[in-house]
Design a protein around this motif. Structure first.
Motif, short mmCIF file in Angstrom:
data_model
loop_
_atom_site.label_atom_id
_atom_site.label_comp_id
_atom_site.label_asym_id
_atom_site.label_seq_id
_atom_site.Cartn_x
_atom_site.Cartn_y
_atom_site.Cartn_z
N LEU A 135 -11.16 -42.53 47.82
CA LEU A 135 -11.41 -41.22 48.41
C LEU A 135 -12.90 -40.99 48.61
N PHE A 136 -13.68 -41.28 47.58
CA PHE A 136 -15.13 -41.11 47.69
C PHE A 136 -15.72 -42.05 48.72
N THR A 137 -15.12 -43.25 48.81
CA THR A 137 -15.60 -44.21 49.82
C THR A 137 -15.40 -43.67 51.22
N VAL A 138 -14.19 -43.19 51.49
CA VAL A 138 -13.87 -42.62 52.81
C VAL A 138 -14.75 -41.41 53.08
N GLN A 139 -14.87 -40.53 52.07
CA GLN A 139 -15.69 -39.34 52.23
C GLN A 139 -17.14 -39.68 52.55
N GLY A 140 -17.67 -40.69 51.85
CA GLY A 140 -19.06 -41.09 52.08
C GLY A 140 -19.31 -41.59 53.49
N TYR A 141 -18.40 -42.44 53.98
CA TYR A 141 -18.56 -42.97 55.33
C TYR A 141 -18.44 -41.88 56.39
N ILE A 142 -17.48 -40.97 56.18
CA ILE A 142 -17.28 -39.89 57.16
C ILE A 142 -18.48 -38.95 57.18
N GLU A 143 -18.98 -38.58 56.00
CA GLU A 143 -20.15 -37.70 55.94
C GLU A 143 -21.37 -38.36 56.59
N THR A 144 -21.51 -39.67 56.37
CA THR A 144 -22.63 -40.40 57.00
C THR A 144 -22.52 -40.34 58.52
N LEU A 145 -21.31 -40.51 59.03
CA LEU A 145 -21.09 -40.45 60.48
C LEU A 145 -21.36 -39.06 61.02
N LEU A 146 -20.91 -38.03 60.28
CA LEU A 146 -21.12 -36.65 60.71
C LEU A 146 -22.59 -36.27 60.69
N ASP A 147 -23.34 -36.91 59.80
CA ASP A 147 -24.78 -36.62 59.71
C ASP A 147 -25.59 -37.25 60.84
N GLY A 148 -24.90 -37.96 61.74
CA GLY A 148 -25.61 -38.50 62.89
C GLY A 148 -25.43 -39.98 63.13
N ASP A 152 -24.72 -44.15 66.76
CA ASP A 152 -24.93 -45.60 66.86
C ASP A 152 -23.56 -46.27 66.91
N GLU A 153 -23.26 -46.91 68.01
CA GLU A 153 -21.91 -47.46 68.22
C GLU A 153 -21.56 -48.51 67.17
N LYS A 154 -22.51 -49.38 66.82
CA LYS A 154 -22.23 -50.45 65.84
C LYS A 154 -21.94 -49.87 64.46
N ILE A 155 -22.79 -48.92 64.03
CA ILE A 155 -22.60 -48.30 62.72
C ILE A 155 -21.30 -47.49 62.71
N ARG A 156 -21.03 -46.80 63.82
CA ARG A 156 -19.81 -46.00 63.90
C ARG A 156 -18.57 -46.87 63.72
N LYS A 157 -18.54 -47.99 64.41
CA LYS A 157 -17.38 -48.87 64.31
C LYS A 157 -17.24 -49.46 62.90
N SER A 164 -11.20 -46.75 57.20
CA SER A 164 -9.79 -47.08 57.42
C SER A 164 -9.23 -47.93 56.29
N LYS A 165 -10.06 -48.86 55.79
CA LYS A 165 -9.62 -49.69 54.66
C LYS A 165 -9.43 -48.85 53.40
N VAL A 167 -8.55 -45.64 53.36
CA VAL A 167 -7.29 -44.89 53.57
C VAL A 167 -6.10 -45.81 53.36
N GLU A 168 -6.23 -47.05 53.82
CA GLU A 168 -5.15 -48.03 53.65
C GLU A 168 -4.89 -48.29 52.16
N ARG A 169 -5.97 -48.36 51.39
CA ARG A 169 -5.83 -48.57 49.94
C ARG A 169 -5.15 -47.37 49.29
N LEU A 170 -5.51 -46.16 49.70
CA LEU A 170 -4.87 -44.95 49.18
C LEU A 170 -3.38 -44.96 49.49
N THR A 171 -3.04 -45.31 50.73
CA THR A 171 -1.64 -45.37 51.14
C THR A 171 -0.87 -46.39 50.31
N TYR A 172 -1.53 -47.52 50.03
CA TYR A 172 -0.91 -48.59 49.25
C TYR A 172 -0.61 -48.12 47.82
N ILE A 173 -1.57 -47.41 47.22
CA ILE A 173 -1.38 -46.90 45.86
C ILE A 173 -0.24 -45.88 45.82
N LEU A 174 -0.25 -44.93 46.76
CA LEU A 174 0.78 -43.89 46.78
C LEU A 174 2.16 -44.48 47.05
#
Length: 346
Positions: A135-148, A152-157, A164-165, A167-174
Motif C-alpha cells: 500500500l505504501f509502495t503504491v501510495q508513494g509512486y502515485i504521490e510522486t506522479l501527482l507531484d509532477g 516525464d513519459e519514461k518515469i510515468r510508465k 501496478s505490481k 496492487v497485484e501483490r495486494l490482490t494476491y494477498i486478499l
C-alpha cells in the motif's frame, strides 16, 4: 438431589451413638441420685438414639446440601456445563473431584485462550505489515506522479508499472486470505475427479521451467514413471499444492540445485507425493509453525522473494479438506522434503 449417602449415614450413626451414650450416662446419674433407677430406663437409649440419628442426619444433609448447592450455583454462573448436567451431590470426595476437574479444565481453557490471543496479535501484526508494504509502495509512486513526475513519459510508465505490481501483490494477498477463510469454514467445495498425478506434476514442471532456469535448478522425477498413477482428488487444488511447493523449492533452493518429485505407494488405497530439494533447509524450531499464516522463517529474505506468506497455510488447508496428511522434514544446509498423501483411484 442425592441425600442418602453412606458417608452421611456413617457420620449420623457415630454422632447419634456418642450423644446417646452421653445422654444415657447423665440420665442414669440423675435417676440414681434423685429418683429410682428401674428397667424402664432401658427404653431411653434406644429412643434417644433413633431421635438423634434422624435429627442429625436431616440437619447434616440439609446443612451440607445448602452449601454445596451454593457452590454449584456459583460455578453455573461461570458456565460450568459439565457440573450442570450432573445431580448435586453431598459426598465431599465426589464434590472435591468434580471441583478439581473443573479447575483443571478451566486452567487449560485459560492457557488456550492466552495462546490464541498471542496468535491473534501476531496474526494481525503480520496482516498489517503485509498489506502496509504494498500500500505504501503504491501510495508513494502515485504521490510522486501527482507531484509532477507524470510529465516525464519514461518515469510515468516506470512508476505506474511498479504501482501496478503493488496492487497485484495486494490482490494476491486478499485472494489467498479469502481462500483460507473459505477452507476453514468449509465454504470452498472440492471438485473430485480421477486424474494422472504424474502428468499433473509434469505440467507444473513445464509451468515453472523458466523460473527454475533462472537459478539453474533442475526439476525432475526420482525415476521414470512409464505407467500413469491415477488418484481421486480435486485436480485444480492439487495443482495449486504442487505449484506452491515447487515454487518454494525454487525460491529457497541453491543455484544449480535440484527439485525432485517422487510418487510412492503408501498403503493399498494411498499414495504419497514427495517434493524434495537440496536448498538451504529449515531449522527444527521453525517446523511446527511452518504452516501458520504469514509465518516466515527468514522474514527479510522471504519478503524479498515475494509471495503472500499464505502459501503453505493454504496447502495445509487444502490437504486437510481432502482428509489427507502433509509432512515436512528439513535439515539446514541439506534441504527440505514436503510430502502429502492422496487417495488412489479405484
Amino acid at each position: 438431589m442425592q441425600k442418602s449417602l453412606k458417608k452421611s449415614y456413617k457420620f449420623a450413626f457415630k454422632t447419634a451413638a456418642y450423644v446417646t451414650i452421653v445422654a444415657s450416662v447423665f440420665m442414669a446419674l440423675f435417676l440414681h441420685f434423685f429418683h429410682e433407677l428401674d428397667w424402664e430406663f432401658l427404653i431411653f437409649p434406644f429412643a434417644c438414639y433413633v431421635v438423634c440419628f434422624a435429627v442429625i442426619q436431616y440437619r447434616v444433609e440439609n446443612f451440607i446440601y445448602r452449601r454445596v448447592k451454593k457452590i454449584y450455583d456459583d460455578l453455573t454462573l461461570l458456565e460450568s456445563t459439565n457440573l450442570r448436567q450432573q445431580p448435586i451431590t453431598t459426598d465431599m470426595k465426589t464434590l472435591t473431584e468434580e471441583i478439581d476437574k473443573y479447575a483443571r479444565d478451566k486452567k487449560i481453557e485459560i492457557e488456550t485462550l492466552k495462546v490464541r490471543e498471542e496468535y491473534r496479535k501476531e496474526f494481525l501484526g503480520n496482516v498489517s505489515h503485509e498489506l502496509k508494504t504494498p500500500l505504501f509502495t503504491v501510495q508513494g509512486y502515485i504521490e510522486t506522479l501527482l507531484d509532477g513526475a507524470m510529465d516525464d513519459e519514461k518515469i510515468r510508465k516506470k512508476y505506474l508499472t511498479r504501482a501496478s505490481k503493488g496492487v497485484e501483490r495486494l490482490t494476491y494477498i486478499l485472494k489467498d486470505l479469502d481462500m483460507i477463510t473459505k477452507l476453514e469454514v468449509g465454504d470452498l467445495s472440492l471438485n473430485y475427479e480421477t486424474f494422472d498425478i504424474v502428468e499433473l506434476v509434469q505440467n507444473v514442471f513445464d509451468l515453472f521451467e523458466m523460473k527454475s532456469a533462472k537459478k539453474k535448478i533442475t526439476l525432475t522425477f526420482d525415476t521414470d514413471y512409464i505407467t500413469p498413477i491415477f488418484v481421486h482428488a480435486d485436480k485444480e487444488r492439487i495443482q495449486q499444492i504442487l505449484s506452491n511447493l515447487i515454487v518454494n523449492s525454487i525460491k529457497y533452493g541453491l543455484e544449480r540445485g535440484t527439485t525432485e518429485v517422487s510418487i510412492e505407494n503408501l498403503i493399498k488405497n494411498k499414495v504419497i507425493v514427495r517434493v524434495t530439494d537440496n536448498g538451504e533447509g529449515i531449522a527444527n524450531e521453525h517446523l511446527s509453525r511452518l504452516f501458520e499464516r504469514f509465518y516466515r522463517v527468514d522474514k527479510s529474505g522471504s519478503r524479498k522473494e515475494g509471495g503472500s506468506g499464505l502459501g503453505l497455510s493454504i496447502v495445509k488447508h487444502i490437504i486437510e479438506a481432502h482428509n489427507e496428511k502433509i509432512y515436512v522434514e528439513s535439515e539446514p544446509g541439506v534441504g527440505s522434503e514436503f510430502s502429502f498423501t492422496l487417495e488412489k483411484a479405484k
